[in-house]
Design a protein around this motif. Structure first.
Motif, PDB file in Angstrom:
ATOM      1  N   ALA A 143      35.864  57.073  49.039  1.00 50.08           N
ATOM      2  CA  ALA A 143      36.231  56.069  50.047  1.00 50.08           C
ATOM      3  C   ALA A 143      35.112  55.035  50.197  1.00 50.08           C
ATOM      4  N   GLY A 144      35.493  53.765  50.195  1.00 50.92           N
ATOM      5  CA  GLY A 144      34.516  52.678  50.303  1.00 50.92           C
ATOM      6  C   GLY A 144      34.129  52.079  48.968  1.00 50.92           C
ATOM      7  N   LEU A 145      34.439  52.771  47.868  1.00 51.20           N
ATOM      8  CA  LEU A 145      34.131  52.250  46.538  1.00 51.20           C
ATOM      9  C   LEU A 145      35.008  51.040  46.263  1.00 51.20           C
ATOM     10  N   ARG A 146      34.476  50.103  45.451  1.00 45.78           N
ATOM     11  CA  ARG A 146      35.197  48.860  45.238  1.00 45.78           C
ATOM     12  C   ARG A 146      35.300  48.497  43.765  1.00 45.78           C
ATOM     13  N   GLY A 147      36.367  47.772  43.424  1.00 43.77           N
ATOM     14  CA  GLY A 147      36.551  47.235  42.084  1.00 43.77           C
ATOM     15  C   GLY A 147      37.162  45.854  42.175  1.00 43.77           C
ATOM     16  N   LEU A 148      36.811  44.989  41.230  1.00 47.57           N
ATOM     17  CA  LEU A 148      37.237  43.593  41.278  1.00 47.57           C
ATOM     18  C   LEU A 148      37.964  43.218  40.003  1.00 47.57           C
ATOM     19  N   GLY A 149      39.075  42.521  40.149  1.00 51.61           N
ATOM     20  CA  GLY A 149      39.831  42.055  38.991  1.00 51.61           C
ATOM     21  C   GLY A 149      40.160  40.584  39.112  1.00 51.61           C
ATOM     22  N   ILE A 150      40.152  39.875  37.979  1.00 51.40           N
ATOM     23  CA  ILE A 150      40.580  38.481  37.963  1.00 51.40           C
ATOM     24  C   ILE A 150      41.678  38.328  36.925  1.00 51.40           C
ATOM     25  N   ARG A 187      45.880  45.095  38.455  1.00 50.60           N
ATOM     26  CA  ARG A 187      45.653  46.121  37.431  1.00 50.60           C
ATOM     27  C   ARG A 187      44.210  46.093  36.934  1.00 50.60           C
ATOM     28  N   ALA A 188      43.664  44.878  36.763  1.00 47.53           N
ATOM     29  CA  ALA A 188      42.263  44.776  36.351  1.00 47.53           C
ATOM     30  C   ALA A 188      41.346  45.369  37.413  1.00 47.53           C
ATOM     31  N   ALA A 189      41.665  45.103  38.695  1.00 47.22           N
ATOM     32  CA  ALA A 189      40.857  45.662  39.784  1.00 47.22           C
ATOM     33  C   ALA A 189      40.964  47.185  39.834  1.00 47.22           C
ATOM     34  N   LEU A 190      42.152  47.730  39.545  1.00 47.57           N
ATOM     35  CA  LEU A 190      42.322  49.185  39.512  1.00 47.57           C
ATOM     36  C   LEU A 190      41.469  49.812  38.407  1.00 47.57           C
ATOM     37  N   LEU A 191      41.423  49.150  37.252  1.00 42.87           N
ATOM     38  CA  LEU A 191      40.579  49.658  36.164  1.00 42.87           C
ATOM     39  C   LEU A 191      39.104  49.605  36.547  1.00 42.87           C
ATOM     40  N   ALA A 192      38.711  48.528  37.186  1.00 42.44           N
ATOM     41  CA  ALA A 192      37.319  48.410  37.631  1.00 42.44           C
ATOM     42  C   ALA A 192      36.981  49.483  38.658  1.00 42.44           C
ATOM     43  N   ALA A 252      46.564  51.782  34.430  1.00 38.16           N
ATOM     44  CA  ALA A 252      45.557  51.475  35.443  1.00 38.16           C
ATOM     45  C   ALA A 252      45.727  52.296  36.711  1.00 38.16           C
ATOM     46  N   SER A 253      46.935  52.317  37.263  1.00 35.99           N
ATOM     47  CA  SER A 253      47.126  53.027  38.527  1.00 35.99           C
ATOM     48  C   SER A 253      46.951  54.531  38.354  1.00 35.99           C
ATOM     49  N   HIS A 254      47.413  55.089  37.207  1.00 32.44           N
ATOM     50  CA  HIS A 254      47.257  56.528  36.968  1.00 32.44           C
ATOM     51  C   HIS A 254      45.779  56.902  36.868  1.00 32.44           C
ATOM     52  N   LEU A 255      45.015  56.081  36.157  1.00 36.31           N
ATOM     53  CA  LEU A 255      43.579  56.344  36.042  1.00 36.31           C
ATOM     54  C   LEU A 255      42.902  56.284  37.408  1.00 36.31           C
ATOM     55  N   ALA A 256      43.292  55.296  38.205  1.00 36.78           N
ATOM     56  CA  ALA A 256      42.666  55.141  39.520  1.00 36.78           C
ATOM     57  C   ALA A 256      42.994  56.327  40.424  1.00 36.78           C
ATOM     58  N   GLY A 273      34.593  30.872  36.769  1.00 38.96           N
ATOM     59  CA  GLY A 273      34.406  30.025  37.939  1.00 38.96           C
ATOM     60  C   GLY A 273      35.695  29.553  38.576  1.00 38.96           C
ATOM     61  N   GLY A 274      36.741  29.361  37.797  1.00 41.25           N
ATOM     62  CA  GLY A 274      37.992  28.879  38.362  1.00 41.25           C
ATOM     63  C   GLY A 274      39.024  29.957  38.568  1.00 41.25           C
ATOM     64  N   SER A 275      38.612  31.212  38.514  1.00 40.98           N
ATOM     65  CA  SER A 275      39.558  32.319  38.554  1.00 40.98           C
ATOM     66  C   SER A 275      39.843  32.792  39.976  1.00 40.98           C
ATOM     67  N   ARG A 276      41.065  33.242  40.189  1.00 40.96           N
ATOM     68  CA  ARG A 276      41.411  33.933  41.424  1.00 40.96           C
ATOM     69  C   ARG A 276      41.044  35.409  41.264  1.00 40.96           C
ATOM     70  N   SER A 277      40.808  36.078  42.375  1.00 45.46           N
ATOM     71  CA  SER A 277      40.317  37.452  42.304  1.00 45.46           C
ATOM     72  C   SER A 277      41.065  38.364  43.267  1.00 45.46           C
ATOM     73  N   THR A 278      41.106  39.642  42.915  1.00 45.33           N
ATOM     74  CA  THR A 278      41.644  40.689  43.784  1.00 45.33           C
ATOM     75  C   THR A 278      40.581  41.766  43.928  1.00 45.33           C
ATOM     76  N   LEU A 279      40.230  42.084  45.165  1.00 43.79           N
ATOM     77  CA  LEU A 279      39.230  43.109  45.469  1.00 43.79           C
ATOM     78  C   LEU A 279      39.944  44.320  46.042  1.00 43.79           C
ATOM     79  N   LEU A 280      39.752  45.482  45.411  1.00 49.77           N
ATOM     80  CA  LEU A 280      40.347  46.725  45.893  1.00 49.77           C
ATOM     81  C   LEU A 280      39.240  47.633  46.421  1.00 49.77           C
ATOM     82  N   THR A 281      39.490  48.248  47.569  1.00 49.83           N
ATOM     83  CA  THR A 281      38.550  49.175  48.184  1.00 49.83           C
ATOM     84  C   THR A 281      39.237  50.514  48.382  1.00 49.83           C
TER      85      THR A 281
END
Length: 309
Positions: free
Chosen positions: A265-272, A281-286, A213-217, A250-258
Protein backbone atom coordinates in the motif's frame (compact mmCIF):
# COMPACT_ATOMS: atom_id res chain seq x y z
CA UNK A 1 14.94 51.35 -20.86
CA UNK A 2 18.34 50.62 -22.42
CA UNK A 3 18.83 47.78 -24.89
CA UNK A 4 20.87 44.92 -23.39
CA UNK A 5 22.80 42.06 -24.90
CA UNK A 6 21.59 38.52 -24.18
CA UNK A 7 24.29 38.02 -21.52
CA UNK A 8 23.59 41.38 -19.88
CA UNK A 9 19.88 40.62 -19.83
CA UNK A 10 20.48 37.20 -18.27
CA UNK A 11 22.61 38.75 -15.53
CA UNK A 12 20.12 41.55 -14.85
CA UNK A 13 16.97 39.45 -14.51
CA UNK A 14 15.47 38.76 -11.08
CA UNK A 15 14.48 35.11 -11.55
CA UNK A 16 13.07 34.88 -8.04
CA UNK A 17 10.10 37.15 -8.89
CA UNK A 18 7.16 36.44 -11.20
CA UNK A 19 4.32 38.78 -12.25
CA UNK A 20 0.88 37.38 -13.04
CA UNK A 21 -2.39 39.14 -13.95
CA UNK A 22 -5.48 38.25 -11.90
CA UNK A 23 -7.82 38.73 -14.85
CA UNK A 24 -5.71 36.51 -17.11
CA UNK A 25 -5.95 33.75 -14.48
CA UNK A 26 -9.71 34.16 -14.15
CA UNK A 27 -10.19 34.07 -17.92
CA UNK A 28 -8.08 30.91 -18.24
CA UNK A 29 -9.90 29.31 -15.31
CA UNK A 30 -13.34 29.80 -16.85
CA UNK A 31 -15.80 27.59 -14.98
CA UNK A 32 -13.14 25.21 -13.64
CA UNK A 33 -13.42 26.55 -10.10
CA UNK A 34 -9.77 27.63 -9.86
CA UNK A 35 -9.31 30.63 -7.57
CA UNK A 36 -6.57 33.13 -8.56
CA UNK A 37 -5.09 32.60 -5.10
CA UNK A 38 -4.47 28.95 -6.02
CA UNK A 39 -2.31 30.10 -8.94
CA UNK A 40 -0.37 32.44 -6.65
CA UNK A 41 0.18 29.61 -4.16
CA UNK A 42 1.42 27.31 -6.93
CA UNK A 43 4.00 29.87 -8.06
CA UNK A 44 5.07 30.46 -4.46
CA UNK A 45 5.42 26.69 -3.95
CA UNK A 46 7.84 26.68 -6.88
CA UNK A 47 10.01 29.13 -4.92
CA UNK A 48 8.90 32.40 -6.51
CA UNK A 49 7.93 35.72 -4.99
CA UNK A 50 4.75 36.80 -6.78
CA UNK A 51 3.55 40.20 -7.96
CA UNK A 52 -0.20 39.97 -8.63
CA UNK A 53 -1.69 42.60 -10.92
CA UNK A 54 -5.14 43.55 -9.60
CA UNK A 55 -7.80 46.00 -10.76
CA UNK A 56 -10.67 46.30 -8.27
CA UNK A 57 -10.54 47.56 -4.69
CA UNK A 58 -11.98 44.36 -3.28
CA UNK A 59 -9.31 42.16 -4.82
CA UNK A 60 -6.54 43.33 -2.48
CA UNK A 61 -7.73 41.80 0.76
CA UNK A 62 -9.37 38.83 -0.96
CA UNK A 63 -6.14 37.55 -2.54
CA UNK A 64 -3.88 38.32 0.40
CA UNK A 65 -6.13 36.32 2.73
CA UNK A 66 -6.48 33.26 0.47
CA UNK A 67 -5.58 30.03 2.36
CA UNK A 68 -1.98 28.90 1.93
CA UNK A 69 -0.65 32.16 0.44
CA UNK A 70 2.47 33.57 2.06
CA UNK A 71 1.89 37.30 2.36
CA UNK A 72 5.63 37.91 2.76
CA UNK A 73 6.10 36.51 -0.77
CA UNK A 74 3.21 38.45 -2.37
CA UNK A 75 2.99 42.01 -3.70
CA UNK A 76 -0.30 43.40 -5.03
CA UNK A 77 0.10 45.88 -7.88
CA UNK A 78 -2.83 48.07 -8.89
CA UNK A 79 -2.94 48.27 -12.69
CA UNK A 80 -2.47 51.72 -14.16
CA UNK A 81 -4.01 50.72 -17.51
CA UNK A 82 -6.78 48.20 -18.12
CA UNK A 83 -5.45 46.86 -21.43
CA UNK A 84 -4.12 43.41 -20.43
CA UNK A 85 -0.48 44.42 -20.87
CA UNK A 86 0.26 45.59 -17.32
CA UNK A 87 1.97 42.27 -16.58
CA UNK A 88 4.63 43.15 -19.19
CA UNK A 89 5.13 46.66 -17.87
CA UNK A 90 5.55 45.51 -14.27
CA UNK A 91 7.92 42.69 -15.27
CA UNK A 92 10.04 45.12 -17.30
CA UNK A 93 10.23 47.57 -14.39
CA UNK A 94 11.28 44.83 -11.97
CA UNK A 95 13.31 42.97 -14.65
CA UNK A 96 11.72 39.71 -13.59
CA UNK A 97 9.73 36.73 -14.86
CA UNK A 98 6.11 37.06 -15.99
CA UNK A 99 3.35 34.48 -16.41
CA UNK A 100 0.92 34.51 -19.33
CA UNK A 101 -1.60 31.96 -20.64
CA UNK A 102 -0.05 29.29 -22.84
CA UNK A 103 -0.05 30.14 -26.54
CA UNK A 104 -0.73 33.82 -25.78
CA UNK A 105 2.46 35.02 -27.46
CA UNK A 106 3.49 38.39 -28.83
CA UNK A 107 0.48 38.55 -31.13
CA UNK A 108 -1.81 38.97 -28.11
CA UNK A 109 -0.09 42.14 -26.88
CA UNK A 110 -2.33 45.21 -27.31
CA UNK A 111 -1.31 48.17 -29.45
CA UNK A 112 -1.26 50.29 -26.28
CA UNK A 113 1.89 48.50 -25.02
CA UNK A 114 4.67 51.07 -25.33
CA UNK A 115 7.60 50.22 -27.60
CA UNK A 116 10.31 50.08 -24.86
CA UNK A 117 8.25 47.48 -22.95
CA UNK A 118 7.49 45.60 -26.16
CA UNK A 119 11.20 45.40 -27.06
CA UNK A 120 12.12 44.28 -23.54
CA UNK A 121 9.52 41.52 -23.63
CA UNK A 122 10.75 40.30 -27.02
CA UNK A 123 14.27 39.92 -25.62
CA UNK A 124 13.33 38.57 -22.19
CA UNK A 125 10.55 36.14 -23.13
CA UNK A 126 12.84 33.15 -23.96
CA UNK A 127 14.47 33.53 -20.53
CA UNK A 128 11.63 34.40 -18.19
CA UNK A 129 8.20 34.01 -19.83
CA UNK A 130 6.18 31.44 -17.85
CA UNK A 131 3.27 29.77 -19.65
CA UNK A 132 0.34 28.61 -17.55
CA UNK A 133 -2.69 26.46 -18.25
CA UNK A 134 -5.81 25.63 -16.23
CA UNK A 135 -7.41 22.22 -16.71
CA UNK A 136 -11.16 21.65 -16.56
CA UNK A 137 -10.58 20.09 -13.13
CA UNK A 138 -9.18 23.42 -11.87
CA UNK A 139 -5.56 22.25 -11.86
CA UNK A 140 -3.06 25.08 -12.48
CA UNK A 141 0.16 24.17 -14.32
CA UNK A 142 3.09 26.53 -14.90
CA UNK A 143 5.68 25.69 -17.55
CA UNK A 144 8.96 27.41 -16.84
CA UNK A 145 11.72 28.44 -19.30
CA UNK A 146 15.03 26.63 -18.81
CA UNK A 147 16.87 29.61 -17.31
CA UNK A 148 14.20 29.98 -14.63
CA UNK A 149 14.23 26.23 -13.90
CA UNK A 150 17.99 26.33 -13.35
CA UNK A 151 17.63 29.22 -10.92
CA UNK A 152 14.94 27.45 -8.87
CA UNK A 153 16.86 24.16 -8.86
CA UNK A 154 19.88 26.01 -7.49
CA UNK A 155 17.75 27.57 -4.75
CA UNK A 156 16.24 24.18 -3.79
CA UNK A 157 19.68 22.63 -3.60
CA UNK A 158 20.90 25.42 -1.32
CA UNK A 159 17.90 24.89 1.01
CA UNK A 160 18.35 21.12 1.39
CA UNK A 161 19.54 20.09 4.87
CA UNK A 162 23.13 18.91 4.80
CA UNK A 163 22.15 15.51 6.21
CA UNK A 164 20.27 14.68 3.01
CA UNK A 165 23.45 14.63 0.98
CA UNK A 166 24.71 11.77 3.14
CA UNK A 167 21.73 9.54 2.51
CA UNK A 168 21.72 7.07 -0.41
CA UNK A 169 19.53 8.21 -3.27
CA UNK A 170 18.01 6.24 -6.17
CA UNK A 171 19.77 6.73 -9.49
CA UNK A 172 18.30 9.57 -11.52
CA UNK A 173 18.66 8.55 -15.18
CA UNK A 174 19.04 11.54 -17.45
CA UNK A 175 18.08 9.61 -20.59
CA UNK A 176 15.14 7.21 -21.12
CA UNK A 177 15.91 3.52 -20.63
CA UNK A 178 15.55 1.29 -23.69
CA UNK A 179 14.00 -2.16 -23.31
CA UNK A 180 12.51 -4.71 -25.69
CA UNK A 181 8.89 -3.64 -25.31
CA UNK A 182 9.18 0.15 -25.16
CA UNK A 183 10.76 2.90 -23.10
CA UNK A 184 11.10 3.46 -19.38
CA UNK A 185 12.85 5.84 -17.03
CA UNK A 186 13.23 6.64 -13.35
CA UNK A 187 11.45 10.00 -13.03
CA UNK A 188 12.39 12.46 -10.29
CA UNK A 189 9.30 14.42 -9.24
CA UNK A 190 9.73 17.50 -7.04
CA UNK A 191 6.95 18.30 -4.60
CA UNK A 192 8.04 21.44 -2.77
CA UNK A 193 11.23 20.53 -0.90
CA UNK A 194 10.47 16.80 -1.14
CA UNK A 195 11.21 14.46 -4.02
CA UNK A 196 9.57 11.33 -5.30
CA UNK A 197 11.16 8.72 -7.59
CA UNK A 198 8.82 6.86 -9.91
CA UNK A 199 9.33 4.11 -12.45
CA UNK A 200 7.73 5.50 -15.61
CA UNK A 201 6.87 3.23 -18.56
CA UNK A 202 6.11 4.69 -21.97
CA UNK A 203 4.43 3.45 -25.16
CA UNK A 204 4.32 -0.34 -25.38
CA UNK A 205 2.96 -0.78 -28.89
CA UNK A 206 1.49 -4.27 -29.38
CA UNK A 207 3.42 -5.89 -26.54
CA UNK A 208 1.81 -8.96 -24.96
CA UNK A 209 2.68 -7.39 -21.62
CA UNK A 210 -0.29 -5.08 -22.15
CA UNK A 211 -2.73 -7.95 -21.80
CA UNK A 212 -0.94 -9.25 -18.69
CA UNK A 213 -0.53 -5.91 -16.92
CA UNK A 214 -3.45 -6.18 -14.51
CA UNK A 215 -2.73 -9.86 -13.72
CA UNK A 216 0.90 -9.07 -12.92
CA UNK A 217 -0.12 -6.15 -10.74
CA UNK A 218 -2.69 -8.17 -8.77
CA UNK A 219 -0.22 -11.01 -8.25
CA UNK A 220 2.75 -8.91 -7.16
CA UNK A 221 0.70 -6.51 -5.03
CA UNK A 222 -1.04 -9.52 -3.46
CA UNK A 223 -4.46 -7.90 -3.86
CA UNK A 224 -7.60 -8.44 -5.90
CA UNK A 225 -10.60 -6.37 -6.95
CA UNK A 226 -11.14 -2.95 -8.49
CA UNK A 227 -10.19 -1.08 -5.31
CA UNK A 228 -6.60 -2.35 -5.32
CA UNK A 229 -5.25 0.98 -6.55
CA UNK A 230 -6.24 4.61 -6.98
CA UNK A 231 -5.70 6.56 -10.19
CA UNK A 232 -4.72 10.14 -10.97
CA UNK A 233 -4.42 11.70 -14.42
CA UNK A 234 -1.88 14.40 -15.36
CA UNK A 235 -0.49 15.26 -11.94
CA UNK A 236 0.95 18.82 -12.40
CA UNK A 237 4.24 17.96 -10.64
CA UNK A 238 4.69 14.91 -12.88
CA UNK A 239 3.88 16.95 -15.99
CA UNK A 240 6.61 19.42 -15.03
CA UNK A 241 9.12 16.60 -14.43
CA UNK A 242 8.32 15.04 -17.84
CA UNK A 243 8.81 18.42 -19.51
CA UNK A 244 12.30 18.62 -18.01
CA UNK A 245 13.20 15.33 -19.75
CA UNK A 246 11.91 16.75 -23.02
CA UNK A 247 11.40 14.95 -26.30
CA UNK A 248 8.29 12.79 -26.62
CA UNK A 249 8.12 12.56 -22.83
CA UNK A 250 7.61 16.31 -22.45
CA UNK A 251 4.31 16.41 -24.31
CA UNK A 252 2.89 13.20 -22.90
CA UNK A 253 -0.17 12.69 -20.74
CA UNK A 254 0.34 10.52 -17.68
CA UNK A 255 -1.53 8.16 -15.37
CA UNK A 256 -0.31 7.66 -11.79
CA UNK A 257 -1.46 4.55 -9.93
CA UNK A 258 -1.08 4.14 -6.17
CA UNK A 259 -1.54 0.77 -4.44
CA UNK A 260 -4.46 1.27 -2.05
CA UNK A 261 -4.19 -1.86 0.08
CA UNK A 262 -2.12 -4.96 0.78
CA UNK A 263 1.54 -5.24 1.81
CA UNK A 264 2.60 -2.69 -0.85
CA UNK A 265 0.00 0.00 0.00
CA UNK A 266 1.32 3.43 -0.99
CA UNK A 267 3.58 2.10 -3.75
CA UNK A 268 3.31 3.97 -7.03
CA UNK A 269 3.76 3.42 -10.76
CA UNK A 270 3.56 5.85 -13.66
CA UNK A 271 2.50 5.27 -17.25
CA UNK A 272 2.36 7.51 -20.30
CA UNK A 273 0.65 6.90 -23.62
CA UNK A 274 -1.58 8.28 -26.32
CA UNK A 275 -4.84 7.03 -24.78
CA UNK A 276 -6.15 6.25 -21.31
CA UNK A 277 -6.06 2.45 -21.66
CA UNK A 278 -2.40 2.46 -22.76
CA UNK A 279 -1.45 4.81 -19.92
CA UNK A 280 -3.25 2.70 -17.34
CA UNK A 281 -1.67 -0.55 -18.54
CA UNK A 282 1.79 1.04 -18.63
CA UNK A 283 1.23 2.36 -15.10
CA UNK A 284 0.14 -1.12 -13.94
CA UNK A 285 3.36 -2.60 -15.32
CA UNK A 286 5.39 0.09 -13.60
CA UNK A 287 3.55 -0.59 -10.34
CA UNK A 288 4.10 -4.34 -10.69
CA UNK A 289 7.80 -3.92 -11.50
CA UNK A 290 8.29 -1.61 -8.51
CA UNK A 291 6.54 -4.11 -6.23
CA UNK A 292 8.73 -6.93 -7.60
CA UNK A 293 11.91 -4.87 -7.07
CA UNK A 294 11.01 -4.32 -3.41
CA UNK A 295 9.69 -7.84 -2.82
CA UNK A 296 12.60 -9.60 -4.54
CA UNK A 297 15.43 -7.66 -2.90
CA UNK A 298 17.41 -9.85 -0.48
CA UNK A 299 17.63 -7.03 2.04
CA UNK A 300 14.04 -5.92 1.52
CA UNK A 301 14.97 -2.79 -0.42
CA UNK A 302 14.18 -1.83 -3.99
CA UNK A 303 13.16 1.16 -6.01
CA UNK A 304 12.59 4.00 -3.56
CA UNK A 305 9.36 5.94 -3.71
CA UNK A 306 7.92 8.74 -1.64
CA UNK A 307 4.18 9.36 -1.68
CA UNK A 308 3.11 12.98 -1.20
CA UNK A 309 1.46 13.93 2.03
Amino acid sequence: MASLSARQLLNSLQFGICVIDIRAVRKAAGGSGLHPGDAVKKLQDLGLNVILVVYDDGEDGEEASHPGIRVDKLLLHRAALDDGAEVIRVAAEYECAFAVPARAGEASWPWTLQMPYRLWAQSAAPLCEVHFTVEASGSFTARLPEALKKHLRKLRFQKLPEVRTKQPQPQDFKEPLQWDSGQACILTVSRGERQEWLLCIGELGESTLLQEASHLAYFLLETHGGDSWSEREDDPCITEALCEIGGDWGGSRSTLLTAACGPHAGLRGLGIGSNKKQRQRAALLALAATAFAQWAGEDGTGIATCAPE
